[in-house]
Motif scaffolding. Structure first.
Motif, PDB file in Angstrom:
ATOM      1  N   THR A   1       0.645  -1.237  -0.206  1.00  0.00           N
ATOM      2  CA  THR A   1       0.135  -0.107  -0.001  1.00  0.00           C
ATOM      3  C   THR A   1       0.986   1.301  -0.043  1.00  0.00           C
ATOM      4  OG1 THR A   1      -0.014   0.224   2.338  1.00  0.00           O
ATOM      5  CG2 THR A   1      -1.902  -1.131   1.504  1.00  0.00           C
ATOM      6  N   GLY A   2       1.964   1.044   0.476  1.00  0.00           N
ATOM      7  CA  GLY A   2       2.818   2.241   0.419  1.00  0.00           C
ATOM      8  C   GLY A   2       2.521   3.264   1.821  1.00  0.00           C
ATOM      9  N   HIS A   3       1.978   2.593   2.756  1.00  0.00           N
ATOM     10  CA  HIS A   3       1.722   2.925   3.958  1.00  0.00           C
ATOM     11  C   HIS A   3       2.084   2.158   5.217  1.00  0.00           C
ATOM     12  CE1 HIS A   3      -0.624   6.089   1.941  1.00  0.00           C
ATOM     13  NE2 HIS A   3      -1.075   5.240   0.968  1.00  0.00           N
ATOM     14  N   GLY A   4       3.262   1.830   5.174  1.00  0.00           N
ATOM     15  CA  GLY A   4       3.631   0.535   6.007  1.00  0.00           C
ATOM     16  C   GLY A   4       2.766  -0.579   5.615  1.00  0.00           C
ATOM     17  N   ASP A   5       2.847  -1.831   6.160  1.00  0.00           N
ATOM     18  CA  ASP A   5       2.328  -2.869   5.852  1.00  0.00           C
ATOM     19  C   ASP A   5       1.085  -3.042   6.306  1.00  0.00           C
ATOM     20  OD1 ASP A   5       5.939  -4.310   6.045  1.00  0.00           O
ATOM     21  OD2 ASP A   5       4.711  -3.322   4.432  1.00  0.00           O
ATOM     22  N   ILE A   6       0.408  -2.242   6.686  1.00  0.00           N
ATOM     23  CA  ILE A   6      -0.862  -2.359   7.561  1.00  0.00           C
ATOM     24  C   ILE A   6      -1.923  -2.200   6.507  1.00  0.00           C
ATOM     25  CG2 ILE A   6      -2.255  -1.748   9.704  1.00  0.00           C
ATOM     26  CD1 ILE A   6       0.329  -1.164  11.082  1.00  0.00           C
ATOM     27  N   VAL A   7      -3.070  -3.042   6.216  1.00  0.00           N
ATOM     28  CA  VAL A   7      -4.107  -2.729   5.697  1.00  0.00           C
ATOM     29  C   VAL A   7      -5.285  -2.370   6.690  1.00  0.00           C
ATOM     30  CG1 VAL A   7      -6.179  -3.871   4.432  1.00  0.00           C
ATOM     31  CG2 VAL A   7      -3.779  -4.547   4.017  1.00  0.00           C
ATOM     32  N   PRO A   8      -5.968  -1.146   6.293  1.00  0.00           N
ATOM     33  CA  PRO A   8      -6.668  -0.196   7.237  1.00  0.00           C
ATOM     34  C   PRO A   8      -7.911  -1.206   7.766  1.00  0.00           C
ATOM     35  CG  PRO A   8      -7.125   0.446   5.046  1.00  0.00           C
ATOM     36  CD  PRO A   8      -6.048  -0.494   5.099  1.00  0.00           C
ATOM     37  N   ALA A   9      -8.151  -0.993   9.146  1.00  0.00           N
ATOM     38  CA  ALA A   9      -9.396  -1.619   9.545  1.00  0.00           C
ATOM     39  C   ALA A   9     -10.444  -0.788   8.848  1.00  0.00           C
ATOM     40  CB  ALA A   9      -9.646  -1.385  11.047  1.00  0.00           C
ATOM     41  N   ALA A  10     -11.920  -1.380   9.233  1.00  0.00           N
ATOM     42  CA  ALA A  10     -13.094  -0.924   8.360  1.00  0.00           C
ATOM     43  C   ALA A  10     -13.383   0.599   8.655  1.00  0.00           C
ATOM     44  CB  ALA A  10     -14.350  -1.447   8.967  1.00  0.00           C
ATOM     45  N   ALA A  11     -13.198   0.988  10.039  1.00  0.00           N
ATOM     46  CA  ALA A  11     -13.261   2.422  10.458  1.00  0.00           C
ATOM     47  C   ALA A  11     -12.125   3.376   9.659  1.00  0.00           C
ATOM     48  CB  ALA A  11     -13.193   2.586  11.831  1.00  0.00           C
ATOM     49  N   ASP A  12     -10.879   2.863   9.550  1.00  0.00           N
ATOM     50  CA  ASP A  12      -9.983   3.519   8.675  1.00  0.00           C
ATOM     51  C   ASP A  12     -10.109   3.502   7.294  1.00  0.00           C
ATOM     52  OD1 ASP A  12      -8.276   3.763  11.255  1.00  0.00           O
ATOM     53  OD2 ASP A  12      -7.265   1.788  10.902  1.00  0.00           O
ATOM     54  N   LEU A  13     -10.710   2.598   6.716  1.00  0.00           N
ATOM     55  CA  LEU A  13     -10.975   2.467   5.192  1.00  0.00           C
ATOM     56  C   LEU A  13     -12.027   3.524   5.039  1.00  0.00           C
ATOM     57  CD1 LEU A  13     -10.380   1.423   2.627  1.00  0.00           C
ATOM     58  CD2 LEU A  13     -12.269  -0.448   3.202  1.00  0.00           C
ATOM     59  N   ASP A  14     -13.033   3.901   5.981  1.00  0.00           N
ATOM     60  CA  ASP A  14     -14.136   4.811   5.904  1.00  0.00           C
ATOM     61  C   ASP A  14     -13.454   6.378   5.895  1.00  0.00           C
ATOM     62  OD1 ASP A  14     -16.058   3.056   5.593  1.00  0.00           O
ATOM     63  OD2 ASP A  14     -16.766   3.163   7.662  1.00  0.00           O
ATOM     64  N   ALA A  15     -12.486   6.224   6.557  1.00  0.00           N
ATOM     65  CA  ALA A  15     -11.779   7.748   6.874  1.00  0.00           C
ATOM     66  C   ALA A  15     -11.084   7.905   5.381  1.00  0.00           C
ATOM     67  CB  ALA A  15     -10.913   7.634   7.879  1.00  0.00           C
ATOM     68  N   LEU A  16     -10.303   6.990   4.938  1.00  0.00           N
ATOM     69  CA  LEU A  16      -9.520   6.912   3.740  1.00  0.00           C
ATOM     70  C   LEU A  16     -10.401   7.377   2.721  1.00  0.00           C
ATOM     71  CD1 LEU A  16      -7.207   6.792   2.278  1.00  0.00           C
ATOM     72  CD2 LEU A  16      -7.445   4.135   1.903  1.00  0.00           C
TER      73      LEU A  16
END
Length: 421
Positions: free
Chosen positions: A2-17
């Motif tokens: 992803t280019g943002h570390g190796d962490i796929v965002p959680a649902a809340a983070d995905l909503d924010a994205l």
């Protein structure tokens, strides 16, 4: 990655994205400001793409039935061996499932990277003084970028609202499939069926080879025929006669008509690609593989059988009720309705008044639709928070209304939407 570390965002983070990328300009719009399709063209150019010459594309417009048309067209094209990119507008239960390759959603890390890439391109554009790019335009641009990168050979693209003034109207289309048209979004598209049909069919421009359209009011058909003739496109009217060869592959009623329409349009696109026509076996196999919940779909939940349909017209409501009765032998014990004023609210009220079972209007607060006031609905009233209890309160439930309402119900039913075929 992803280019943002190796962490796929959680649902809340995905909503924010999604809020700070796809919904950023829409969320910051000024009162009265409208979307500007020219901004979509600028965004596509900033992504290094040519909106006039994508992979061969079938556009789909209309007031209702677009999603079914898109799903069945995409499935048949894929069944013939093509790599197919599809844009749904909106998605079934999330924004992520708007974009699909061969029926499947993007892997989550690819989706995150794509949103960031498109947002970075959008931020290079001048400030949106004349109008913003809405979420449907952002996702359409994202789809074109992803499909080009992954080598898609054919595209099926659903419009957001309208056609000529929709972002889809900036894409060079080989063909345009037009579902039913009725009075909706009159503030944006015009006050009459003719005006709305004119805007929707306007997504087809000189260079579009064919316009297929579902049989509908003469007022709408006259506009469609005239526009197709004006741009030199072949006209294809899809009525019960045209649907007949697909009777064994698709369901009855409006959903079946839209499904057959999608496959007919897909076969016409194959002609333009110089490829062999789909065989009867491929048609039946593609139709059998389509998994498109929310369109007369049936789900079992906590001892209840839940039928979900995204109809927003009186005819669609009556068709869904007939489908439930054919499937179960009786009308639904509970009908959940959710339609805004700009759809056929009067038609829904008229049908609801004839039902012997319980009828409840459900308002989904966060979707920003213009629901009726509580006293404008003669029966029971509920909100999204009441859905879990309602869905298990009767042996047979029909949930019918907007796509956003269907998405809410499907989420509660834990329906898998990662693939549509």
């Amino acid at each position: 990655m992803t280019g943002h570390g190796d962490i796929v965002p959680a649902a809340a983070d995905l909503d924010a994205l999604e809020s700070r990328t796809a919904f950023r300009e829409w969320g910051a719009r000024s009162p009265g400001q409208r979307a500007d399709p020219r901004r979509f063209g600028m965004l596509v150019a900033a992504l290094g793409l040519d909106a006039e010459h994508p992979a061969p594309a079938l556009g789909v417009v209309g007031s209702k039935g677009k999603g079914t048309t898109v799903a069945f067209a995409s499935a048949l094209l894929a069944e013939t061996g093509l790599r197919v990119g599809t844009v749904f507008s909106p998605g079934l239960v999330s924004n992520r499932d708007r974009l699909r390759v061969d029926g499947a959603v993007l892997p989550l890390d690819d989706y995150v990277a794509l949103l960031e890439r498109v947002d970075a391109a959008l931020r290079t554009l001048p400030a949106p003084d004349a109008g913003y790019i809405g979420p449907s335009g952002f996702f359409l641009a994202a789809g074109l970028a992803h499909f080009a990168a992954t080598g898609c050979e054919a595209l099926v693209l659903e419009a957001g609202i309208g056609g000529r003034r929709d972002d889809l109207g900036r894409v060079g289309l080989v063909g345009l499939a037009m579902a039913q048209v009725f009075l909706e979004h009159t503030d944006l598209l015009g006050p009459t069926i003719a005006a709305i049909a004119d805007d929707k069919v306007g997504a087809a421009r000189p260079g579009t080879r064919f316009v297929s359209y579902l049989a509908q009011s003469e007022e709408a058909e006259a506009v469609i025929r005239q526009h197709a003739d004006d741009i030199g496109a072949e006209r294809m009217r899809i009525d019960e006669t045209a649907r007949a060869p697909y009777a064994g592959a698709v369901v009855e009623g409006l959903t079946g008509m839209n499904a057959a329409h999608g496959m007919i349009a897909a076969r016409r696109l194959l002609v333009e690609l110089g490829r062999p026509d789909a065989t009867t076996e491929q048609v039946r196999a593609a139709a059998a593989r389509v998994h498109y919940p929310g369109r007369l779909s049936r789900h079992e939940r906590d001892g209840s059988t839940v039928f979900v349909d995204s109809a927003v017209s009186r005819d669609g409501f009556e068709n869904a009720l007939a489908h439930v009765e054919r499937e179960t032998g009786a009308p639904p014990a509970l009908t959940l309705v959710s339609v805004p004023r700009e759809k056929d609210l009067a038609g829904f009220r008229a049908v609801a008044s004839t039902l012997s079972g319980r009828v409840v209007f459900v308002a989904i607060e966060r979707v920003h639709l213009h629901y009726p006031q509580r006293d404008e609905w003669p029966g029971e009233w509920a909100t999204a928070a009441d859905l879990p209890a309602l869905l298990r309160s009767a042996p047979v439930v029909l949930a019918i209304g907007t796509a956003s309402f269907s998405a809410e119900v499907l989420r509660h039913c834990d329906v898998d939407t990662d693939r549509v075929f």
